[in-house]
Design a protein around this motif. Sequence first.
Motif: not given
Length: 319
Positions: A85-90, A206-208, A241-243
């Motif tokens: 989604r985020t251009l800078e991070k890409l 919903l995730y499950s 371990s992530t966001n």
Amino acid sequence: MCLLETCLSSPAFALIGVLAVGYLTLSLGWKILRGFLAHVVSEWWKTDLKKYGGWAVVTGATDGIGKAYAQELAKRGFDVVLISRTLEKLKKVAEEIERESGRKTKIIQADFTRGLELYDSIEDGLQGLDIGILVNNVGMTYTEGSVLFLDVTDIKKRTTDIINCNITSMIQMTRIVLPNMVKRKKGLIINLSSEAGTRPYPMMTLYSSTKVFMDFFSRCLNTEYGSQGITVQCVMPLLVSTNMTRRMETNLFVKTPESFAREALNTVGYVSRTSGCLSHSLQSYAVRYVLPDFLLLSPLFPRLSRMLDKHVQDRMKAE
Ligand SMILES: NC(=O)c1ccc[n+]([C@@H]2O[C@H](COP(=O)([O-])OP(=O)(O)OC[C@H]3O[C@@H](n4cnc5c(N)ncnc54)[C@H](OP(=O)(O)O)[C@@H]3O)[C@@H](O)[C@H]2O)c1
């Protein structure tokens, strides 16, 4: 002699007993052997992923598990298309990968919460690439952690976003890359589901539900296209371990994204449905005894789950 005693002492009963024990022993032995091959032998005897093609495409590739898959695939000799989604991070992750591995990268900015209009430009971006591997990694859950369905913040939008991100993205990305894989008679599609997709997990309803969809989709597709040289693997991790898991501390149970992606890639060619690493496979097995279905689906569970969530949040605030 009563009827029960007659039955118990009959040779037919003994034979049924022997067959049942034999079946249970064989199926347990088979599970242990598969686990040993997938998580231990695969450390030394890796499937040659390069046979699938030159490029790998990873969705949700700028952080967490997706970034780790992209880095690991580049290390193993793939040029990588990063979609996020985020251009800078890409740009930052692409630059990191090129510097560290010397492989080529291509970035495509896309917000997978959007609808079908998104996919024409992704399809254009992937034109002409020899895509051997697709990792459908992008995924999201509720922002609040464990929560009753009606308590999800901004429920109308959030629920649509989750379905677009977790399900539609996988289906559409597969639709885009699969035809060429079939033409070349080789390809690997990896779908990041979750332990939450192995059983119904209330409080993340919903995730499950989206994650079990990913599992069924992967298994069906693997059967439909297996004979045409395509492997579809479903990876169902526990905690990394992530966001998404609020960068929780790593330990024996909680993996770093890097070690998880490395181990999970090693399992390709050994298993088409996996928790991804040895620690998670053992936990997945054990968790069924610690948290059996009757407790998971009991009216007590929502309260338990909220208490646990609050405890984790309090601890994180205190740190
Ligand atoms: N972490 C775990 O413990 C765990 C356990 C089981 C399963 N999983 C599954 O593993 C996958 C990856 O999880 P993760 O923990 O690595 O997640 P994460 O750390 O939150 O990273 C998500 C990645 O996806 C991108 N992304 C998020 N929303 C997006 C959107 N709407 N459109 C495009 N890109 C988007 C993010 O990019 P931006 O920063 O640019 O938004 C980021 O690169 C998910 O499918 C998740 O369900 C994770």
